[in-house]
Motif scaffolding. Structure first.
Motif, PDB file in Angstrom:
ATOM      1  N   GLN A   1      -6.050   7.550  -0.549  1.00 29.24           N
ATOM      2  CA  GLN A   1      -5.578   6.515  -1.655  1.00 29.24           C
ATOM      3  C   GLN A   1      -6.630   5.286  -1.326  1.00 29.24           C
ATOM      4  O   GLN A   1      -6.761   4.782  -0.242  1.00 29.24           O
ATOM      5  N   SER A   2      -7.010   4.828  -2.469  1.00 24.49           N
ATOM      6  CA  SER A   2      -8.028   3.845  -2.750  1.00 24.49           C
ATOM      7  C   SER A   2      -7.470   2.862  -3.710  1.00 24.49           C
ATOM      8  O   SER A   2      -7.177   3.517  -5.069  1.00 24.49           O
ATOM      9  N   VAL A   3      -7.709   1.654  -3.914  1.00 24.41           N
ATOM     10  CA  VAL A   3      -7.389   0.737  -4.882  1.00 24.41           C
ATOM     11  C   VAL A   3      -8.337   1.136  -6.047  1.00 24.41           C
ATOM     12  O   VAL A   3      -9.700   0.795  -5.821  1.00 24.41           O
TER      13      VAL A   3
ATOM     14  N   ARG B   1      -2.226   8.506   2.968  1.00 24.07           N
ATOM     15  CA  ARG B   1      -2.704   7.321   2.897  1.00 24.07           C
ATOM     16  C   ARG B   1      -4.303   7.276   2.844  1.00 24.07           C
ATOM     17  O   ARG B   1      -5.001   6.565   2.227  1.00 24.07           O
TER      18      ARG B   1
ATOM     19  N   LEU C   1       0.742  -1.123   0.071  1.00 24.41           N
ATOM     20  CA  LEU C   1       0.040  -0.176   0.068  1.00 24.41           C
ATOM     21  C   LEU C   1       0.939   1.222   0.116  1.00 24.41           C
ATOM     22  O   LEU C   1       1.951   1.368   0.808  1.00 24.41           O
TER      23      LEU C   1
ATOM     24  N   CYS D   1      -5.882   8.851  -6.265  1.00 26.02           N
ATOM     25  CA  CYS D   1      -5.676   9.637  -4.964  1.00 26.02           C
ATOM     26  C   CYS D   1      -6.981  10.612  -5.256  1.00 26.02           C
ATOM     27  O   CYS D   1      -7.467  11.331  -6.040  1.00 26.02           O
TER      28      CYS D   1
ATOM     29  N   PHE E   1      -4.020   2.594  -8.003  1.00 21.83           N
ATOM     30  CA  PHE E   1      -4.749   3.340  -6.739  1.00 21.83           C
ATOM     31  C   PHE E   1      -5.211   4.711  -7.418  1.00 21.83           C
ATOM     32  O   PHE E   1      -4.822   5.068  -8.380  1.00 21.83           O
TER      33      PHE E   1
ATOM     34  N   CYS F   1       0.293   9.772  -2.114  1.00 22.57           N
ATOM     35  CA  CYS F   1       0.065   9.987  -3.560  1.00 22.57           C
ATOM     36  C   CYS F   1       1.472  10.349  -4.190  1.00 22.57           C
ATOM     37  O   CYS F   1       2.151  11.357  -3.713  1.00 22.57           O
TER      38      CYS F   1
ATOM     39  N   ARG G   1      -4.626   8.743 -11.144  1.00 23.66           N
ATOM     40  CA  ARG G   1      -4.628   7.078 -10.958  1.00 23.66           C
ATOM     41  C   ARG G   1      -2.966   6.600 -11.105  1.00 23.66           C
ATOM     42  O   ARG G   1      -2.587   7.122 -12.247  1.00 23.66           O
TER      43      ARG G   1
END
Length: 308
Positions: free
Chosen positions: A17-19, A14, A3, A37, A35, A7, A43
């Motif tokens: 941030q996502s998958v 963190r 992870l 932001c 990921f 960004c 991405r």
């Protein structure tokens, strides 16, 4: 799965941030993901290719990788076929370049591949130079009379005073580990009043953002791309350069292509149903996607201050 702590574009933490997806096309290690932001809307791939992996990929593997994505019609393994396959692309791009070609100018294309953009420009009297790391293409372009360098660094070393009115790159920026440094290096080679014109994929591609086709999602997110920019994230990047800039929208792929993706879950449908649909329907479809912002391509134009 590793992870990211922040960004890599805007340094948001963190929590932002996502998958997006763990389907990274071409990643044999299955160790990477893309990921999103929420702070700057970019991405990005994490972890990215190491410098050694990247150098090996572009020197020896890139054309085969692209051929696996586009098929034989793309011409990635045959230089003459690449010229023919990309003539419609060249014509589409000329509407962005034409305003800056009213007199003879010095042009640099970064990532010139087979040189299909440069040959007509050279024939029209413009002074053209190419950057191309590919072993397949660079000798071909050089053999047709256009000087080609393996990298911007090599050009700057061999011709330290090289300056250009127009610097072009098409679907290159998304391949660059540090896009800000990449653009700054080009600004240093740009004459006052000169422009950088480039194209990149739009993260809002309609096959992903509108139709949500699973086969496309597994195809789209490529190990060759550290980045996928949206309009907001591209504006964020360009604003940090401190020069005048604008972002335009375009749509490369047609309704026929999208219909084949929806029906068969694969690429290769460009123009398939154009005779039945008609040019007006195809153009109306493209313009509707452009107006909505759910189009597949973004065009960036950067002007270096100090000229007209």
């Amino acid at each position: 799965m590793a992870l990211p702590d922040r960004c890599p574009l805007c340094s948001a933490g963190r929590e932002s941030q996502s998958v997006v997806t763990r389907h990274v096309y071409g990643d044999a290690s299955v160790s990477r993901a893309f990921f999103h932001c929420a702070a700057c809307d970019v991405r990005y791939q994490f972890p990215g290719l190491t410098p050694e992996e990247e150098a090996r990929f572009y020197a020896a593997e890139f054309e085969g990788f692209m051929a696996s994505r586009s098929g034989e019609s793309g011409g990635w393994l045959k230089t003459e076929q690449h010229l023919v396959a990309n003539e419609p692309t060249r014509m589409r791009r000329m509407k962005y370049l034409a305003p800056y070609l009213k007199q003879s100018v010095d042009i640099l294309e970064v990532g010139c591949s087979s040189g299909f953009m440069l040959y007509p420009l050279a024939a029209a009297g413009h002074r053209c130079t190419g950057i191309e790391p590919s072993g397949v293409f660079s000798e071909f372009v050089r053999g047709r009379g256009i000087p080609v360098y393996q990298s911007v660094a090599e050009l700057q070393r061999d011709v330290p005073d090289a300056r250009f009115d127009l610097i072009l790159h098409f679907f290159v920026l998304e391949h660059i580990a540090d896009p800000g440094a990449f653009l700054m290096a080009q600004l240093a080679m740009l004459k006052p009043g000169g422009r950088i014109v480039f194209e990149i994929p739009n993260a809002a591609d309609p096959l992903y953002s509108v139709y949500d086709i699973p086969a496309f999602e597994r195809f789209y997110w490529s190990v060759a791309h550290p980045w996928y920019f949206s309009e907001p994230s591209l504006q964020f990047l360009l604003t940090r350069l401190g020069e005048s800039s604008e972002v335009l929208r375009d749509q490369r792929y047609d309704l026929s292509n999208h219909m084949i993706w929806a029906r068969d879950g694969r690429p290769g449908g460009m123009g398939r149903f154009a005779p039945e649909l008609g040019a007006d329907v195809e153009e109306s479809y493209k313009q509707s996607l452009i107006r909505s912002g759910k189009c597949d391509t973004l065009v960036g134009i950067i002007k270096k201050d100090g000229g007209t």
